[in-house]
Design a protein around this motif. Structure first.
Motif, PDB file in Angstrom:
ATOM      1  N   PRO A  53       0.853  -1.196   0.000  1.00 23.13           N
ATOM      2  CA  PRO A  53       0.000   0.000   0.000  1.00 23.13           C
ATOM      3  C   PRO A  53       0.886   1.242   0.000  1.00 23.13           C
ATOM      4  CG  PRO A  53       0.082  -0.965   2.190  1.00 23.13           C
ATOM      5  CD  PRO A  53       0.896  -1.869   1.302  1.00 23.13           C
ATOM      6  N   GLY A  54       0.466   2.286  -0.701  1.00 20.63           N
ATOM      7  CA  GLY A  54       1.280   3.496  -0.769  1.00 20.63           C
ATOM      8  C   GLY A  54       0.457   4.728  -1.049  1.00 20.63           C
ATOM      9  N   LEU A  55       1.010   5.863  -0.675  1.00 15.83           N
ATOM     10  CA  LEU A  55       0.365   7.153  -0.917  1.00 15.83           C
ATOM     11  C   LEU A  55       1.398   8.126  -1.464  1.00 15.83           C
ATOM     12  CD1 LEU A  55      -2.120   9.024  -0.653  1.00 15.83           C
ATOM     13  CD2 LEU A  55      -1.292   9.628   1.630  1.00 15.83           C
ATOM     14  N   LEU A  56       1.059   8.763  -2.578  1.00 14.96           N
ATOM     15  CA  LEU A  56       1.917   9.763  -3.209  1.00 14.96           C
ATOM     16  C   LEU A  56       1.220  11.114  -3.128  1.00 14.96           C
ATOM     17  CD1 LEU A  56       4.279  10.707  -5.041  1.00 14.96           C
ATOM     18  CD2 LEU A  56       2.919   9.939  -6.997  1.00 14.96           C
ATOM     19  N   VAL A  57       1.946  12.144  -2.635  1.00 14.60           N
ATOM     20  CA  VAL A  57       1.398  13.491  -2.505  1.00 14.60           C
ATOM     21  C   VAL A  57       2.283  14.453  -3.291  1.00 14.60           C
ATOM     22  CG1 VAL A  57       0.665  15.308  -0.913  1.00 14.60           C
ATOM     23  CG2 VAL A  57       0.576  12.902  -0.188  1.00 14.60           C
ATOM     24  N   ILE A  58       1.680  15.215  -4.202  1.00 21.24           N
ATOM     25  CA  ILE A  58       2.409  16.205  -4.981  1.00 21.24           C
ATOM     26  C   ILE A  58       1.906  17.599  -4.584  1.00 21.24           C
ATOM     27  CG2 ILE A  58       2.997  17.042  -7.279  1.00 21.24           C
ATOM     28  CD1 ILE A  58       4.107  14.267  -6.640  1.00 21.24           C
ATOM     29  N   HIS A  67       5.337  22.689 -10.465  1.00 16.87           N
ATOM     30  CA  HIS A  67       6.082  23.819  -9.887  1.00 16.87           C
ATOM     31  C   HIS A  67       5.279  25.119  -9.981  1.00 16.87           C
ATOM     32  CE1 HIS A  67       9.553  21.263  -9.446  1.00 16.87           C
ATOM     33  NE2 HIS A  67       9.574  20.977 -10.734  1.00 16.87           N
ATOM     34  N   ASN A  68       4.026  25.006  -9.620  1.00 15.20           N
ATOM     35  CA  ASN A  68       3.121  26.165  -9.675  1.00 15.20           C
ATOM     36  C   ASN A  68       2.188  26.086  -8.482  1.00 15.20           C
ATOM     37  OD1 ASN A  68       1.268  28.170 -10.253  1.00 15.20           O
ATOM     38  ND2 ASN A  68       1.108  27.661 -12.425  1.00 15.20           N
ATOM     39  N   ASP A  69       2.320  27.032  -7.523  1.00 17.57           N
ATOM     40  CA  ASP A  69       1.496  26.978  -6.323  1.00 17.57           C
ATOM     41  C   ASP A  69       0.038  27.343  -6.575  1.00 17.57           C
ATOM     42  OD1 ASP A  69       1.596  29.714  -6.616  1.00 17.57           O
ATOM     43  OD2 ASP A  69       2.816  30.077  -4.837  1.00 17.57           O
ATOM     44  N   ALA A  70      -0.290  27.703  -7.800  1.00 12.03           N
ATOM     45  CA  ALA A  70      -1.697  27.925  -8.144  1.00 12.03           C
ATOM     46  C   ALA A  70      -2.428  26.597  -8.341  1.00 12.03           C
ATOM     47  CB  ALA A  70      -1.792  28.766  -9.421  1.00 12.03           C
ATOM     48  N   ASN A  71      -1.703  25.538  -8.494  1.00 12.73           N
ATOM     49  CA  ASN A  71      -2.303  24.218  -8.652  1.00 12.73           C
ATOM     50  C   ASN A  71      -2.503  23.558  -7.294  1.00 12.73           C
ATOM     51  OD1 ASN A  71      -2.272  24.304 -11.529  1.00 12.73           O
ATOM     52  ND2 ASN A  71      -0.097  23.742 -11.529  1.00 12.73           N
ATOM     53  N   ASP A  72      -3.654  22.933  -7.108  1.00 10.59           N
ATOM     54  CA  ASP A  72      -3.969  22.272  -5.845  1.00 10.59           C
ATOM     55  C   ASP A  72      -3.155  20.996  -5.670  1.00 10.59           C
ATOM     56  OD1 ASP A  72      -5.866  24.184  -5.126  1.00 10.59           O
ATOM     57  OD2 ASP A  72      -7.483  23.125  -6.172  1.00 10.59           O
ATOM     58  N   THR A  73      -2.967  20.617  -4.403  1.00  8.56           N
ATOM     59  CA  THR A  73      -2.262  19.372  -4.081  1.00  8.56           C
ATOM     60  C   THR A  73      -3.022  18.168  -4.638  1.00  8.56           C
ATOM     61  OG1 THR A  73      -1.382  20.354  -2.045  1.00  8.56           O
ATOM     62  CG2 THR A  73      -1.391  17.950  -2.197  1.00  8.56           C
ATOM     63  N   ILE A  74      -2.279  17.221  -5.174  1.00  4.14           N
ATOM     64  CA  ILE A  74      -2.869  16.009  -5.757  1.00  4.14           C
ATOM     65  C   ILE A  74      -2.361  14.797  -4.989  1.00  4.14           C
ATOM     66  CG2 ILE A  74      -3.102  14.595  -7.832  1.00  4.14           C
ATOM     67  CD1 ILE A  74      -2.711  17.078  -9.496  1.00  4.14           C
ATOM     68  N   TYR A  75      -3.272  13.852  -4.718  1.00  2.00           N
ATOM     69  CA  TYR A  75      -2.948  12.637  -3.977  1.00  2.00           C
ATOM     70  C   TYR A  75      -3.193  11.414  -4.879  1.00  2.00           C
ATOM     71  CZ  TYR A  75      -3.772  15.963  -0.184  1.00  2.00           C
ATOM     72  OH  TYR A  75      -3.757  17.072   0.626  1.00  2.00           O
ATOM     73  N   VAL A  76      -2.273  10.448  -4.785  1.00  2.95           N
ATOM     74  CA  VAL A  76      -2.422   9.193  -5.519  1.00  2.95           C
ATOM     75  C   VAL A  76      -2.307   8.043  -4.519  1.00  2.95           C
ATOM     76  CG1 VAL A  76      -1.554   7.715  -7.363  1.00  2.95           C
ATOM     77  CG2 VAL A  76      -1.375  10.211  -7.573  1.00  2.95           C
ATOM     78  N   GLY A  77      -3.356   7.265  -4.392  1.00  2.00           N
ATOM     79  CA  GLY A  77      -3.341   6.101  -3.507  1.00  2.00           C
ATOM     80  C   GLY A  77      -3.255   4.817  -4.321  1.00  2.00           C
ATOM     81  N   THR A  78      -2.446   3.873  -3.864  1.00  2.00           N
ATOM     82  CA  THR A  78      -2.263   2.619  -4.596  1.00  2.00           C
ATOM     83  C   THR A  78      -2.239   1.430  -3.648  1.00  2.00           C
ATOM     84  OG1 THR A  78       0.153   2.617  -4.497  1.00  2.00           O
ATOM     85  CG2 THR A  78      -0.852   3.805  -6.323  1.00  2.00           C
ATOM     86  N   LEU A  79      -2.596   0.292  -4.185  1.00  2.00           N
ATOM     87  CA  LEU A  79      -2.393  -0.992  -3.519  1.00  2.00           C
ATOM     88  C   LEU A  79      -1.840  -1.934  -4.587  1.00  2.00           C
ATOM     89  CD1 LEU A  79      -2.640  -2.777  -1.014  1.00  2.00           C
ATOM     90  CD2 LEU A  79      -4.937  -3.415  -1.792  1.00  2.00           C
ATOM     91  N   ARG A  80      -0.550  -2.185  -4.517  1.00  2.00           N
ATOM     92  CA  ARG A  80       0.140  -3.001  -5.513  1.00  2.00           C
ATOM     93  C   ARG A  80       0.440  -4.383  -4.937  1.00  2.00           C
ATOM     94  NH1 ARG A  80       5.835  -0.721  -6.657  1.00  2.00           N
ATOM     95  NH2 ARG A  80       6.190  -1.713  -4.633  1.00  2.00           N
ATOM     96  N   THR A  81       0.045  -5.406  -5.653  1.00  3.47           N
ATOM     97  CA  THR A  81       0.376  -6.778  -5.274  1.00  3.47           C
ATOM     98  C   THR A  81       1.265  -7.375  -6.362  1.00  3.47           C
ATOM     99  OG1 THR A  81      -1.735  -7.053  -4.124  1.00  3.47           O
ATOM    100  CG2 THR A  81      -0.520  -9.053  -4.668  1.00  3.47           C
TER     101      THR A  81
END
Length: 531
Positions: free
Chosen positions: A503-508, A513-527
């Motif tokens: 299981p993993g979580l990626l946060v950008i 490189h633009n603070d006008a863009n909202d934070t994006i989250y990617v959740g995964t479950l890799r087997t």
């Protein structure tokens, strides 16, 4: 009356018995080797101790049929060992290691007696013991011969019908559940994403013709779609998505590696060449696409993505000390004979690296890559990591780049690893309106791995850094306005030697490189299944 053959040969019956049991115990061992793992476990955990008198064995009685044989071997020849608790365990199955140890001890003692000629080598007791052993085990030995004959016939059949005597198959299958979260995608539109369930399968054929060489042919199929299609940025890409996401099977890698000498290893890539597999990438816990980081950027420094997918050669010189040197040349369009392509006239990368490992604790590398990418190869300086501007600082025009990198791994204990990398790139436009102008890019990352956390084989990982960013640009295309940060957490769970669940979580933060863009989250479950 006919004399026993051992009497005719004038040798000790102990030697004859040893020879007799070498032949038959070897046959028995080959059968018992596959029959049970209990004896092997006992063998590994029990330590034998030499004895000088049979009376030291608490579980051997004078009424036992083999008492006299043991007494002779212990007190006359001194070549029988027991267990620390004072037992002999005469009814226990004999392992090949124990037989070899006992036989060696007896042979050493017999040789000593022969050399000194101070003992009567043949006694009636020895002959009687040998006869009794032969009679006692005649039925068992006949049964074992039959079983071994059957095994030999089955083995011959398998060898006659096996796929190859030089090739083995190694496979990997990934089942992936993933979703993307956030308010908006890059550019301001609503972020709309659905939970996906996808796969990637790789089959590797490894062949060796001399024992020190290796031919690799890899087949791949998958349907894991890049997250950039819904987020608007490559910064959210998974480390194991595929270029052709329709589960079509293709050969994506062919290479041959061999030793030029004891210190020189050569690898020739016909297609699918990748620097991160050919040289040390200094991120052993997270470099693998199937068992490492969940993100594309978190696997290793982008400098190792130069020339990816091409054909060429890699040479590594390792004289055996702390220093090793690697050099490589990869051409992305080596198979294309048209103008501006080919092995030497098209997109290409020349790479060099010095790796220094003064101890197992510390490992550091200095890397350099000179890359030329032309318009037909779709310029992509950092292998789709970092911002779109970083990968095409002048647009889709021919571009050269000089890439400098430093990488390091610090492992103060077997359960704790710290690593990281930093890189600096100077790119130059070779055509178009900005020809001759330069752009500078910078990136860095730090990694932390905690091993055996919760269970042996598990790994908790954290990766934090800044993916490639244009910090200065002489061209009209400009620079990246702000700074994105990459934060990744994952927990590799070892279900078995062949199954890993991650299981993993990626946060950008500040995508592209633009603070006008909202934070994006990617959740995964890799087997990941390996076989």
């Amino acid at each position: 009356m006919t004399k026993p053959f051992w009497n005719v040969l004038k040798v000790s019956p102990v030697v004859v018995a040893a020879t007799f049991f070498v032949a038959n115990s070897t046959l028995a061992a080959e059968v018992n080797e596959q029959a049970t793992s209990v004896a092997q476990l006992s063998q590994e955990t029990d330590n034998l101790g030499q004895v000088t008198s049979v009376s030291q064995f608490s579980d051997v009685q004078p009424t036992d049929w083999a008492f006299q044989a043991l007494q002779s071997l212990v007190e006359r020849y001194g070549c029988i060992a027991g267990y620390p608790n004072g037992t002999y365990r005469g009814n226990r199955a004999l392992t090949r290691y124990e037989f070899a140890a006992g036989l060696n001890a007896c042979l050493d003692r017999v040789n000593e007696l022969i050399a000194t000629a101070t003992a009567d080598l043949v006694t009636k007791q020895d002959l009687a013991t040998l006869q009794r052993l032969q009679e006692e085990f005649s039925a068992e030995l006949a049964t074992l011969r039959g079983r071994v004959d059957s095994l030999e016939a089955r083995t011959a059949e398998l060898e006659a019908n096996q796929f190859s005597t030089t090739t083995k198959l190694v496979g990997e299958a990934i089942f992936n559940v993933s979703d993307v979260f956030g308010d908006t995608r890059v550019g301001g539109a609503d972020l709309q994403s659905n939970t996906t369930f996808s796969d990637r399968v790789r089959l590797n054929l490894y062949s060796s013709f001399s024992g020190k060489d290796q031919l690799q042919i890899r087949l791949q199929a998958g349907n894991i779609v890049s997250n950039s299609s819904v987020t608007g940025t490559n910064m959210t890409r998974l480390g194991y998505d595929v270029a052709t996401a329709d589960n079509s099977v293709g050969i994506d890698k062919i290479n041959y590696a061999f030793n030029l000498s004891d210190a020189i290893r050569v690898k020739v890539d016909a297609t699918g060449g990748e620097l991160w597999e050919n040289v040390n990438n200094f991120n052993p816990d997270f470099a693998s696409s199937g068992r490492g980081a969940i993100s594309r950027y978190g696997r290793f420094s982008p400098i190792y993505r130069q020339g990816a997918g091409g054909a060429g050669i890699t040479v590594t010189f390792n004289p055996g000390g702390p220093l090793s040197i690697s050099g490589a040349y990869l051409a992305s369009t080596a198979n294309n004979p048209t103008d501006g392509n080919g092995l030497v006239n098209g997109a290409s990368t020349a790479f060099g690296q010095i790796a220094f490992q003064p101890s197992k604790v510390f490992n550091v590398g200095l890397s350099y890559a000179h890359t030329y990418q032309n318009n037909s190869s779709n310029v992509n300086l950092f292998g789709s990591t970092g911002s779109a501007l970083a990968n095409q600082p002048f647009g889709r025009v021919a571009t050269t780049s000089n890439n400098y990198g430093v990488e390091a791994t610090f492992q103060p204990s077997s359960k704790f690893t710290i690593g990281g990398w930093a890189g600096y790139t100077v790119a130059t436009a070779e055509s178009g309106a900005n020809v001759g102008k330069n752009a500078n890019a910078f990136y860095w990352a730090a990694t932390l791995g905690l091993k055996d956390l919760g269970r042996e084989g598990n790994v908790l990982g954290v990766i934090f850094g800044q993916s490639p960013k244009i910090t200065d640009n002489e061209a009209t295309t400009g620079e990246d306005l702000d700074t994105s940060y990459h934060l990744e957490g994952l927990y590799k769970i070892k279900v078995s030697d062949n199954i890993q669940v991650t299981p993993g979580l990626l946060v950008i933060f500040n995508p592209e490189h633009n603070d006008a863009n909202d934070t994006i989250y990617v959740g995964t479950l890799r087997t990941t299944f390996t076989f």
